[in-house]
Write a protein that holds these residues in place. Sequence first.
Motif, PDB file in Angstrom:
ATOM      1  N   SER A  88       0.794  -1.225   0.000  1.00  0.00           N
ATOM      2  CA  SER A  88       0.000   0.000   0.000  1.00  0.00           C
ATOM      3  C   SER A  88       0.826   1.275   0.000  1.00  0.00           C
ATOM      4  O   SER A  88       0.266   2.374   0.103  1.00  0.00           O
ATOM      5  N   ASP A  89       2.150   1.153  -0.132  1.00  0.00           N
ATOM      6  CA  ASP A  89       2.983   2.339  -0.339  1.00  0.00           C
ATOM      7  C   ASP A  89       3.749   2.278  -1.659  1.00  0.00           C
ATOM      8  O   ASP A  89       4.521   3.182  -1.976  1.00  0.00           O
ATOM      9  N   CYS A 117      12.289  -2.493 -10.971  1.00  0.00           N
ATOM     10  CA  CYS A 117      11.456  -1.516 -10.274  1.00  0.00           C
ATOM     11  C   CYS A 117      12.282  -0.271  -9.961  1.00  0.00           C
ATOM     12  O   CYS A 117      13.495  -0.360  -9.737  1.00  0.00           O
ATOM     13  N   GLN A 118      11.639   0.860  -9.981  1.00  0.00           N
ATOM     14  CA  GLN A 118      12.260   2.077  -9.498  1.00  0.00           C
ATOM     15  C   GLN A 118      12.243   2.050  -7.974  1.00  0.00           C
ATOM     16  O   GLN A 118      11.332   1.494  -7.365  1.00  0.00           O
ATOM     17  N   ILE A 119      13.248   2.627  -7.354  1.00  0.00           N
ATOM     18  CA  ILE A 119      13.257   2.814  -5.906  1.00  0.00           C
ATOM     19  C   ILE A 119      13.024   4.301  -5.659  1.00  0.00           C
ATOM     20  O   ILE A 119      13.757   5.140  -6.187  1.00  0.00           O
ATOM     21  N   VAL A 120      11.987   4.624  -4.886  1.00  0.00           N
ATOM     22  CA  VAL A 120      11.609   6.028  -4.720  1.00  0.00           C
ATOM     23  C   VAL A 120      11.465   6.356  -3.235  1.00  0.00           C
ATOM     24  O   VAL A 120      11.301   5.472  -2.389  1.00  0.00           O
ATOM     25  N   ASP A 121      11.503   7.665  -2.943  1.00  0.00           N
ATOM     26  CA  ASP A 121      11.304   8.117  -1.562  1.00  0.00           C
ATOM     27  C   ASP A 121       9.836   8.434  -1.330  1.00  0.00           C
ATOM     28  O   ASP A 121       8.973   8.132  -2.172  1.00  0.00           O
ATOM     29  N   ARG A 204       8.698   1.930  -2.741  1.00  0.00           N
ATOM     30  CA  ARG A 204       8.919   3.133  -1.943  1.00  0.00           C
ATOM     31  C   ARG A 204       9.614   2.811  -0.610  1.00  0.00           C
ATOM     32  O   ARG A 204       9.240   1.881   0.087  1.00  0.00           O
ATOM     33  N   ILE A 205      10.605   3.609  -0.299  1.00  0.00           N
ATOM     34  CA  ILE A 205      11.286   3.545   0.990  1.00  0.00           C
ATOM     35  C   ILE A 205      11.028   4.855   1.731  1.00  0.00           C
ATOM     36  O   ILE A 205      11.230   5.944   1.187  1.00  0.00           O
ATOM     37  N   HIS A 206      10.545   4.738   2.963  1.00  0.00           N
ATOM     38  CA  HIS A 206      10.226   5.935   3.748  1.00  0.00           C
ATOM     39  C   HIS A 206      10.437   5.628   5.214  1.00  0.00           C
ATOM     40  O   HIS A 206      10.815   4.502   5.587  1.00  0.00           O
ATOM     41  N   ALA A 207      10.198   6.592   6.067  1.00  0.00           N
ATOM     42  CA  ALA A 207      10.532   6.461   7.492  1.00  0.00           C
ATOM     43  C   ALA A 207       9.810   5.306   8.161  1.00  0.00           C
ATOM     44  O   ALA A 207      10.324   4.711   9.117  1.00  0.00           O
ATOM     45  N   GLU A 208       8.592   4.983   7.691  1.00  0.00           N
ATOM     46  CA  GLU A 208       7.814   3.918   8.322  1.00  0.00           C
ATOM     47  C   GLU A 208       8.008   2.557   7.662  1.00  0.00           C
ATOM     48  O   GLU A 208       7.362   1.581   8.055  1.00  0.00           O
TER      49      GLU A 208
END
Length: 254
Positions: A88-89, A117-121, A204-208
């Motif tokens: 879901s992200d 895959c692209q790696i995105v913030d 997506r890579i993010h803080a959570e």
Amino acid sequence: MLPSISVITPSYNQAKFIRQTIESVLAQDYPQVEYIVIDGLSTDNTLPIIRAYKDRLILIAERDSGQTDAINKGLQMATGDIVCWLNSDDYFLPGTLALVGDFFARNPNQLWLTGDCQIVDQLGMPIQQPVRHYKRLLRSLTPALYLGMTNAICQPSTFWRRDVHAQLGFLTESLHYTMDYDWWLRLQQLQSPAILSQSLTAFRIHAESKGGNQYRRQFDEDYQTFSQYWSGMPIRWLHRLHNQAITSIYQFVK
């Protein structure tokens, strides 16, 4: 004839990203898509966002025992010839399902495929390009490297025929981080994946993100998963060395 495709999204408290995930699936130019969202009773604004699309997807909102349980619920409900899960992200890129459906239609004996895959913030901006290119390189080589030395498979860019579940069962629910790696290794026992060079999704890579601040636990579970399928000492040594190198890099950059 193009196969039907089922997409499963496990969801919990992802109001910040879930709309983009949903719209990326519903915007696919593909004639036969079944979209199943399994939400674990989110406590933020996730459920109202999902319900705004209720006429275009199947929503199951109930308590679960975690992400893997939610994915399995969706896989067990799915009716498509081809299945996948999209967290879901993360999100599909335009034309992904058309490319995937066409591939399986032209290759009736292929059980599964994986793409780039692209790696995105959190804003959707590309990050970690060296990591992406490194994994692309590994996938161009032998499975002993991209599935043995490490897991270089892009989870959201991986699709398989639903009928393999009759033989392999479903995801291992005791796994918290590496349920995907375990599944790839089980699929690999039947057949190596077709490797597509095209980018199909954004990861997506993010803080959570689960792996962001729990990478030590993730690598412990990774090695335990790997050890169930690879017994040769050279590849076991190489896998452990690779994990140690990545852990050292994580410690340096964090």
